[in-house]
Design a protein around this motif. Structure first.
Motif, PDB file in Angstrom:
ATOM      1  N   ARG A 169      -7.001   0.314  -3.428  1.00 53.48           N
ATOM      2  CA  ARG A 169      -5.640   0.482  -3.925  1.00 53.48           C
ATOM      3  C   ARG A 169      -4.817  -0.780  -3.690  1.00 53.48           C
ATOM      4  N   VAL A 170      -4.916  -1.386  -2.499  1.00 51.47           N
ATOM      5  CA  VAL A 170      -4.172  -2.604  -2.187  1.00 51.47           C
ATOM      6  C   VAL A 170      -4.651  -3.762  -3.063  1.00 51.47           C
ATOM      7  N   ASN A 171      -5.957  -3.885  -3.242  1.00 49.18           N
ATOM      8  CA  ASN A 171      -6.493  -4.961  -4.077  1.00 49.18           C
ATOM      9  C   ASN A 171      -6.077  -4.815  -5.538  1.00 49.18           C
ATOM     10  N   VAL A 172      -6.080  -3.606  -6.062  1.00 50.21           N
ATOM     11  CA  VAL A 172      -5.645  -3.374  -7.449  1.00 50.21           C
ATOM     12  C   VAL A 172      -4.170  -3.713  -7.598  1.00 50.21           C
ATOM     13  N   ALA A 177      -0.006  -7.348  -9.611  1.00 55.13           N
ATOM     14  CA  ALA A 177       1.165  -8.190  -9.315  1.00 55.13           C
ATOM     15  C   ALA A 177       0.915  -9.616  -9.765  1.00 55.13           C
ATOM     16  N   ARG A 178      -0.300 -10.121  -9.542  1.00 56.99           N
ATOM     17  CA  ARG A 178      -0.636 -11.484  -9.989  1.00 56.99           C
ATOM     18  C   ARG A 178      -0.598 -11.584 -11.510  1.00 56.99           C
ATOM     19  N   SER A 180       1.111  -9.717 -13.643  1.00 56.69           N
ATOM     20  CA  SER A 180       2.477  -9.628 -14.178  1.00 56.69           C
ATOM     21  C   SER A 180       3.246 -10.904 -13.881  1.00 56.69           C
ATOM     22  N   ALA A 181       2.947 -11.582 -12.777  1.00 55.63           N
ATOM     23  CA  ALA A 181       3.596 -12.852 -12.461  1.00 55.63           C
ATOM     24  C   ALA A 181       3.141 -13.957 -13.404  1.00 55.63           C
ATOM     25  N   ASP A 182       1.892 -13.874 -13.860  1.00 55.92           N
ATOM     26  CA  ASP A 182       1.341 -14.875 -14.798  1.00 55.92           C
ATOM     27  C   ASP A 182       1.805 -14.624 -16.212  1.00 55.92           C
ATOM     28  N   GLY A 183       2.150 -13.377 -16.495  1.00 56.83           N
ATOM     29  CA  GLY A 183       2.387 -12.970 -17.861  1.00 56.83           C
ATOM     30  C   GLY A 183       3.730 -13.158 -18.359  1.00 56.83           C
TER      31      GLY A 183
END
Length: 183
Positions: A169-172, A177-178, A180-183
């Motif tokens: 769950r934490v890894n997903v 988050a990564r 959405s930050a890239d997008g």
């Protein structure tokens, strides 16, 4: 450090027992009745006498907070809990062989109350942890919303999350988050 098989099983079952207690925002009581205790006992392979009643359930539930203390104490504090559990249970260590297991250590008779046998098994395993100076293997899940306990038996001492799926769950969440930050 590799512990004896019975020590590893006792440590894992002690953590699993504590984790049955409602603790934290996402948890629920996992031993709500005698049937749930029966299922837990079957899952972990506990042998010996059972009363299958509410009093036995109450004694097992009462053990959980005492065992939880171990995961938050220093070495002297763990020793205090271990010695108290062994003394209250009148532990008498002996080698036994049963149910397909080779010789291993028991410190109660098979007709001792279930909660007593559970307390002593946990205490004996924790004594091995203290003697091996491996207390850092007793951890609380690293997920922000989880307070479950775990025993890190990995060779490189890298386990951070409990068995409730927190690591995934934490890894997903971190991946999303990564993205959405890239997008």
């Amino acid at each position: 450090m590799q512990f004896a098989h019975d020590t590893e099983m006792a440590l894992a079952s002690a953590a699993a027992l504590v984790n049955t207690q409602a603790n934290g925002p996402r948890s629920v009581e996992e031993l709500p009745d005698v049937a749930a205790l029966d299922a837990f006992i079957d899952e972990w392979g506990w042998t010996g006498a059972r009363t299958h009643d509410e009093l036995e359930l109450a004694h097992v539930r009462a053990l959980r907070p005492r065992l939880r203390e171990v995961w938050s104490r220093d070495k002297d504090g763990v020793v205090e809990v271990v010695n108290d559990l062994l003394a209250r249970s009148h532990a008498l260590p002996q080698l036994v062989k049963h149910d397909g297991w080779d010789y291993h250590l028991h410190a109660t008779t098979s007709d001792a109350p279930l909660a007593t046998r559970m307390a002593v098994e946990a205490a004996m395993a924790l004594a091995d942890v203290v003697r091996s100076d491996e207390l850092e293997r007793l951890r609380v899940c690293a997920a922000d919303d989880c307070e479950d306990l775990l025993v890190d038996l990995s060779k490189n001492r890298s386990r951070r999350y409990c068995d409730a799926g927190c690591g995934n769950r934490v890894n997903v969440a971190a991946y999303r988050a990564r993205r959405s930050a890239d997008g």
